[in-house]
Design a protein around this motif. Structure first.
Motif, PDB file in Angstrom:
ATOM      1  N   ASN A 173      23.614  34.651  -2.522  1.00  0.00           N
ATOM      2  CA  ASN A 173      23.487  34.411  -1.083  1.00  0.00           C
ATOM      3  C   ASN A 173      23.861  32.966  -0.793  1.00  0.00           C
ATOM      4  O   ASN A 173      23.422  32.052  -1.503  1.00  0.00           O
ATOM      5  CB  ASN A 173      22.045  34.612  -0.599  1.00  0.00           C
ATOM      6  CG  ASN A 173      21.595  36.047  -0.688  1.00  0.00           C
ATOM      7  OD1 ASN A 173      22.187  36.934  -0.078  1.00  0.00           O
ATOM      8  ND2 ASN A 173      20.548  36.281  -1.456  1.00  0.00           N
ATOM      9  N   PHE A 229      23.979  30.420   2.682  1.00  0.00           N
ATOM     10  CA  PHE A 229      23.763  30.213   4.111  1.00  0.00           C
ATOM     11  C   PHE A 229      24.122  28.763   4.406  1.00  0.00           C
ATOM     12  O   PHE A 229      23.592  27.861   3.760  1.00  0.00           O
ATOM     13  CB  PHE A 229      22.304  30.464   4.480  1.00  0.00           C
ATOM     14  CG  PHE A 229      21.788  31.781   3.968  1.00  0.00           C
ATOM     15  CD1 PHE A 229      22.069  32.968   4.643  1.00  0.00           C
ATOM     16  CD2 PHE A 229      21.047  31.846   2.800  1.00  0.00           C
ATOM     17  CE1 PHE A 229      21.613  34.182   4.163  1.00  0.00           C
ATOM     18  CE2 PHE A 229      20.577  33.063   2.318  1.00  0.00           C
ATOM     19  CZ  PHE A 229      20.865  34.238   2.993  1.00  0.00           C
ATOM     20  N   THR A 259      26.133  37.713  -0.181  1.00  0.00           N
ATOM     21  CA  THR A 259      26.095  37.519   1.267  1.00  0.00           C
ATOM     22  C   THR A 259      26.507  36.099   1.607  1.00  0.00           C
ATOM     23  O   THR A 259      26.063  35.149   0.963  1.00  0.00           O
ATOM     24  CB  THR A 259      24.654  37.745   1.779  1.00  0.00           C
ATOM     25  OG1 THR A 259      24.295  39.099   1.503  1.00  0.00           O
ATOM     26  CG2 THR A 259      24.553  37.489   3.281  1.00  0.00           C
ATOM     27  N   ILE A 316      26.504  33.808   5.173  1.00  0.00           N
ATOM     28  CA  ILE A 316      26.295  33.721   6.620  1.00  0.00           C
ATOM     29  C   ILE A 316      26.548  32.284   7.060  1.00  0.00           C
ATOM     30  O   ILE A 316      25.961  31.338   6.508  1.00  0.00           O
ATOM     31  CB  ILE A 316      24.865  34.128   7.041  1.00  0.00           C
ATOM     32  CG1 ILE A 316      24.599  35.594   6.702  1.00  0.00           C
ATOM     33  CG2 ILE A 316      24.672  33.929   8.558  1.00  0.00           C
ATOM     34  CD1 ILE A 316      23.213  36.076   7.086  1.00  0.00           C
ATOM     35  N   GLU A 343      23.642  29.343  12.555  1.00  0.00           N
ATOM     36  CA  GLU A 343      23.799  28.682  13.850  1.00  0.00           C
ATOM     37  C   GLU A 343      23.415  27.204  13.778  1.00  0.00           C
ATOM     38  O   GLU A 343      23.722  26.439  14.688  1.00  0.00           O
ATOM     39  CB  GLU A 343      22.977  29.403  14.917  1.00  0.00           C
ATOM     40  CG  GLU A 343      21.464  29.461  14.656  1.00  0.00           C
ATOM     41  CD  GLU A 343      21.055  30.675  13.846  1.00  0.00           C
ATOM     42  OE1 GLU A 343      21.902  31.214  13.096  1.00  0.00           O
ATOM     43  OE2 GLU A 343      19.890  31.107  13.953  1.00  0.00           O
ATOM     44  N   SER A 344      22.719  26.823  12.731  1.00  0.00           N
ATOM     45  CA  SER A 344      22.296  25.429  12.592  1.00  0.00           C
ATOM     46  C   SER A 344      21.897  25.188  11.146  1.00  0.00           C
ATOM     47  O   SER A 344      21.705  26.123  10.374  1.00  0.00           O
ATOM     48  CB  SER A 344      21.093  25.132  13.507  1.00  0.00           C
ATOM     49  OG  SER A 344      19.963  25.862  13.058  1.00  0.00           O
ATOM     50  N   ALA A 353      18.500  26.726  10.715  1.00  0.00           N
ATOM     51  CA  ALA A 353      18.532  28.169  10.464  1.00  0.00           C
ATOM     52  C   ALA A 353      18.974  28.448   9.040  1.00  0.00           C
ATOM     53  O   ALA A 353      18.410  29.312   8.356  1.00  0.00           O
ATOM     54  CB  ALA A 353      19.459  28.848  11.458  1.00  0.00           C
ATOM     55  N   ASN A 387      16.251  28.004   6.516  1.00  0.00           N
ATOM     56  CA  ASN A 387      15.212  29.034   6.664  1.00  0.00           C
ATOM     57  C   ASN A 387      15.696  30.420   6.257  1.00  0.00           C
ATOM     58  O   ASN A 387      14.911  31.228   5.775  1.00  0.00           O
ATOM     59  CB  ASN A 387      14.642  29.011   8.072  1.00  0.00           C
ATOM     60  CG  ASN A 387      13.672  27.863   8.255  1.00  0.00           C
ATOM     61  OD1 ASN A 387      12.536  27.923   7.800  1.00  0.00           O
ATOM     62  ND2 ASN A 387      14.135  26.766   8.855  1.00  0.00           N
ATOM     63  N   MET A 388      16.985  30.690   6.431  1.00  0.00           N
ATOM     64  CA  MET A 388      17.554  31.923   5.862  1.00  0.00           C
ATOM     65  C   MET A 388      17.419  31.871   4.350  1.00  0.00           C
ATOM     66  O   MET A 388      17.092  32.865   3.693  1.00  0.00           O
ATOM     67  CB  MET A 388      19.027  32.065   6.256  1.00  0.00           C
ATOM     68  CG  MET A 388      19.238  32.421   7.711  1.00  0.00           C
ATOM     69  SD  MET A 388      21.010  32.411   8.077  1.00  0.00           S
ATOM     70  CE  MET A 388      20.959  32.561   9.859  1.00  0.00           C
ATOM     71  N   TYR A 390      15.185  30.220   2.694  1.00  0.00           N
ATOM     72  CA  TYR A 390      13.744  30.425   2.419  1.00  0.00           C
ATOM     73  C   TYR A 390      13.441  31.922   2.349  1.00  0.00           C
ATOM     74  O   TYR A 390      12.774  32.396   1.427  1.00  0.00           O
ATOM     75  CB  TYR A 390      12.961  29.735   3.534  1.00  0.00           C
ATOM     76  CG  TYR A 390      11.451  29.799   3.464  1.00  0.00           C
ATOM     77  CD1 TYR A 390      10.717  28.723   2.965  1.00  0.00           C
ATOM     78  CD2 TYR A 390      10.746  30.887   3.959  1.00  0.00           C
ATOM     79  CE1 TYR A 390       9.334  28.754   2.943  1.00  0.00           C
ATOM     80  CE2 TYR A 390       9.357  30.930   3.942  1.00  0.00           C
ATOM     81  CZ  TYR A 390       8.653  29.860   3.425  1.00  0.00           C
ATOM     82  OH  TYR A 390       7.279  29.892   3.414  1.00  0.00           O
ATOM     83  N   ALA A 413      15.636  34.405   1.876  1.00  0.00           N
ATOM     84  CA  ALA A 413      16.380  35.070   0.805  1.00  0.00           C
ATOM     85  C   ALA A 413      15.740  34.824  -0.553  1.00  0.00           C
ATOM     86  O   ALA A 413      15.593  35.744  -1.367  1.00  0.00           O
ATOM     87  CB  ALA A 413      17.827  34.579   0.804  1.00  0.00           C
TER      88      ALA A 413
END
Lengths: 482, 350
Positions: free
Chosen positions: B23, B25, B49, B51, B54-55, B58, B61-62, B64, B66
């Motif tokens: 993953n 992010f 994955t 992604i 948006e910031s 974010a 925290n994504m 976090y 995952a």
């Protein structure tokens, strides 16, 4: 035999063992609070749909920070406002899990607005349960983004004033402007009939996720007698009479029947497929003979400079790639810092028999100048006894240095004669190796497969290197008096 | 195995995937964007994955979320972006989540510029977010180490359930060098603390809340014991001509390469200089520094900052010997020549 009329959902812990309170049967919520109702709707739905074991609930910051005391599911406690991002992370990691982000109005519509909107806009297949009670309960009754105009809170002591605090945010309406959300409904807890509707909405929002439909959010108008400083009876009246005027109830979006189910796949690949995917199995172990240049051309630090678009960086990459193939230590770095200004493109290349210290070439052994500013700027940095190669078809001056070797080459004109101005870089590259034998021509030609992405251009680049090589070789013969 | 010539930023992503990362992010920022771009390209090819968040907030925290799922996952950014992520990093430290974060440091403070600096040492090694926590911090100095230390970062993060950082700079990220890649890792044990969305794991709670002061203190004591264990077991460093050195050069990342060249040149001139390069900034090679200081060696530290690691060197010497500093800032890189000049001045003094 007496039969229990009501049993607790299996999605709740029997004893709330994580609650430090000695009473392990009661919740921490205040009398008349709406959280208990909504927790129950969620728990029942998870049990009925038989997904308790695979559910993961995200507790936010706010009164429901301790939601994990109650749900016998996987639990993650998130930072303030970040629940939708955390939900995204775990859902994408384990797409089969059922992820519920449970958030209040401050968490979701103030500090977490960005995370909410973008999770909704990506159409994350998650369920958000949004408790709107128009106040910050946990911190003691401060203004929320959903606080009504004129509503008194500890931070709007004279009532919310639109000139100072603006207007209440309508989350469902706001999200309804996005394409991706599948289901958006606002419900209320103010009477039995509405609680039944709320229950159905929560179920639907969870079912949508199980079916892979996408993003669902249920906004629940929920009483907070403590925060509002009202008794529970007045609280539900206030929801009915005041809150529903500002936050009209209803379904704002329901595309659950129209959209196709979608679930992310997370296949676990065997090692060989991973190596393939990373392009590592295609790397050939090739053996190229190491060049045998004269002593003064060994271990060169090369600076190549010119206009952007002349292929300077690629020239450098070809040198480094060829050096690597011949078993040298190599480094390549594009122009940096103050050198980046002025529309010129520079790169620094080391080809060395020893480990490379600084990848920078502050004082080059070889300067390749493809335009006049580069020659003017860098010629004085060239080491004594070094080599300056410059494109004499573009540069109308001669280097002023007397203590270095100089090879002018009409590279751009030669490239034009071959039919493509843009291969002047490869003409110069060829000339450099023809003159110095710093690398073998075969090795340099072999790099073209790797560094030229448009395969139809490989042949003309090859011709350019050959042409330049001949030129450089002849120049060297002349210079040596042969 | 064959070598590939590529940028350090790309080596990070390939190394991460070989280490089992699935993953990514992230949010675009120069000079770290190639990491996101490479992840966007490669992650879907390996069942992973990607992604674009948006910031920065974010993204962390994504991550976090995952990593709560027990799967190796990462983010990367550059200095201002890391400042934004600090909240999430503190939460991950508190919840003992093995997140991996790459910082391609650029010039600061504020918007600064996009040129390389080493001015994030304090915000990464000393914490940066709130609370009593430490990150494991690895400092590569080549494209090869961008791969190798990224892989190590995942192993250490999961071994200790602790955030691990790659602290690098725009220089190492943008530089191309040959990289030799190892075989991919595929078999990972189930983590007994993680959430897999199943009956066996649902008992687990990922959280950093400890309301009771005694419980929170005990949690903090446990974290400190973990950091101590990391200090005992995971110090990594490179020694270069230290045997008879009376003057020790120290620098990490790109600067260490200039220092190495300086040692070569100065040795030829008969100066007894050597280099100690930390590969781990936490844990820091305190013991090795102290031993050298006890032997009477003076120190010369160079950083592309106002002098941040130098404080830790001074502490480790227990102020018994002189510790000199030479720094450049703003994206300027100390040249080997400038370092040699500085070193000679201080060498005479010591």
């Amino acid at each position: 035999m007496a039969k229990l009329a009501f049993t607790k959902s299996k999605a709740f812990y029997d004893q709330y063992f994580r609650n430090p309170n000695p009473d392990k049967k009661s919740t921490h919520y205040c009398p008349g609070c709406g959280h208990g109702n909504v927790h129950k709707f969620i728990a029942e739905a998870l049990e009925d749909f038989e997904v308790v074991d695979r559910s993961i609930i995200i507790s936010p910051v706010g009164c429901s920070v301790f939601a994990y005391y109650y749900f016998d599911t996987g639990n993650i406690q998130a930072a303030h406002g970040r629940a939708a991002a955390v939900a995204t992370g775990i859902k994408r990691t384990h797409p089969h899990s059922i992820v519920i982000s449970y958030q209040g109005d401050g968490d979701l519509a103030a500090i977490g607005t960005a995370e909410l909107i973008h999770a909704a806009n990506r159409g994350e297949n998650i369920t958000i349960i949004f408790i709107n009670n128009a106040i910050y309960g946990m911190t003691g009754g401060q203004m929320a983004p959903t606080t009504l105009i004129g509503q008194r809170t500890t931070t709007t002591p004279r009532g919310r004033d639109v000139h100072n605090e603006g207007f209440p945010i309508r989350v469902c309406e706001m999200l309804n402007s996005l394409e991706a959300p599948v289901y958006l409904e606002r419900v209320s807890l103010h009477d039995t009939k509405h609680r039944a509707k709320a229950r159905m909405a929560v179920r639907k929002a969870i079912k949508n996720q199980i079916d892979g439909k996408g993003f669902s959010l249920v906004e629940v108008l929920s009483p907070c007698p403590s925060g509002w400083k009202m008794d529970p009876v007045d609280s539900i009246k206030w929801i009915e009479q005041e809150m529903t005027k500002v936050f009209p109830l209803g379904v704002f979006r329901d595309k659950s029947k129209e959209v196709e189910s979608f679930h992310f796949e997370k296949p676990q690949l065997p090692a060989d497929q991973i190596t393939d995917a990373l392009g590592l199995s295609q790397l050939k172990v090739q053996h190229f003979e190491q060049s045998k240049p004269e002593e003064k051309y060994r271990n060169p630090g090369i600076k190549a400079a010119g206009f952007g678009g002349q292929g300077i960086l690629l020239l450098g990459v070809a040198l480094a790639q060829a050096g690597m193939l011949e078993g040298y230590q190599v480094s390549w770095i594009p122009s940096y810092g103050p050198e980046m200004r002025g529309g010129t493109a520079n790169c620094h290349v080391h080809i060395s028999e020893q480990p490379i210290g600084s990848p920078l070439v502050a004082f080059p052994d070889v300067l390749i100048a493809m335009n006049r500013p580069s020659l003017e700027r860098f010629q004085n940095d060239v080491k004594e006894g070094g080599l300056i190669i410059y494109d004499s078809s573009l540069i109308d001056i001669e280097p002023s240095r007397q203590d270095v070797e100089i090879m002018p080459i009409p590279a751009t004109r030669m490239a034009d004669e071959l039919g493509n101005t843009r291969i002047a870089n490869m003409v110069v590259l060829g000339a450099y190796i023809g003159y110095t034998n710093a690398l073998n021509k075969e090795t340099v030609l072999a790099t073209l497969d790797t560094i030229i992405s448009r395969k139809r251009l490989i042949d003309i680049n090859r011709q350019a290197i050959e042409k330049g090589y001949e030129f450089g070789y002849e120049m060297k013969q002349k210079a040596s008096g042969k | 195995m064959a070598k590939e010539l590529l940028k350090g930023n790309y080596a990070v992503v390939k190394g991460a995937i070989l280490a089992g990362c699935r993953n990514y992010f992230g949010y675009p920022i120069t000079p770290a964007s190639e990491i996101a771009e490479a992840a966007a390209y490669y992650m879907p090819l390996v069942g992973g994955t990607f992604i674009q968040a948006e910031s920065e907030v974010a993204a962390i925290n994504m991550l976090y979320g995952a990593v709560s799922g027990g799967i190796r996952s990462m983010t990367a950014s550059s200095s201002p972006g890391i400042s934004l992520k600090q909240e999430g990093i503190s939460y991950a430290a508190g919840a003992e989540l093995p997140i991996v974060v790459v910082d391609i440091v650029r010039g600061g403070p504020g918007l600064g510029n996009i040129a390389p600096e080493q001015s994030d040492y304090n915000q990464i090694v000393k914490g940066g977010g709130h609370g009593n926590y430490k990150n494991i911090v690895l400092a590569p100095n080549s494209a090869q180490e961008m791969c190798d230390l990224t892989m190590l970062a995942f192993d250490l993060a999961f071994k200790y359930r602790n955030p691990a950082f790659i602290l690098s700079d725009g220089f190492i990220g943008q530089m191309m060098e040959p990289v030799e890649f190892p075989e991919p890792r595929t078999d990972f044990p189930r983590e007994d603390w993680a959430l897999y969305g199943d009956a066996e794991s649902k008992k687990n709670l990922i959280s950093s809340i400890y309301l009771d002061p005694d419980e929170l203190e005990e949690h903090n004591r446990k974290l400190q014991r973990k950091y101590q264990e990391i200090e005992e077991n995971e110090v990594r460093y490179e020694e270069y001509h230290l045997d008879d050195a009376k003057f020790v050069l120290m620098g990490y990342g790109i600067v260490s390469r200039m220092l190495r060249s300086a040692v070569d040149t100065l040795r030829k001139e008969g100066l007894k200089v050597g280099m100690l390069r930390p590969l781990t900034l936490f844990p820091f090679p305190k013991k090795q520094i102290k031993e050298l200081a006890d032997r009477g060696a003076a120190f010369f530290v160079s950083e592309m900052s106002n002098g941040q690691m130098v404080d830790d060197v001074r502490l480790a010497t227990e102020l018994k010997v002189p510790v000199y500093f030479y720094g450049r800032m703003g994206g300027n890189v100390p040249t080997t020549e400038a370092l040699i000049e500085q070193i000679k001045i201080y060498y005479q003094k010591s």
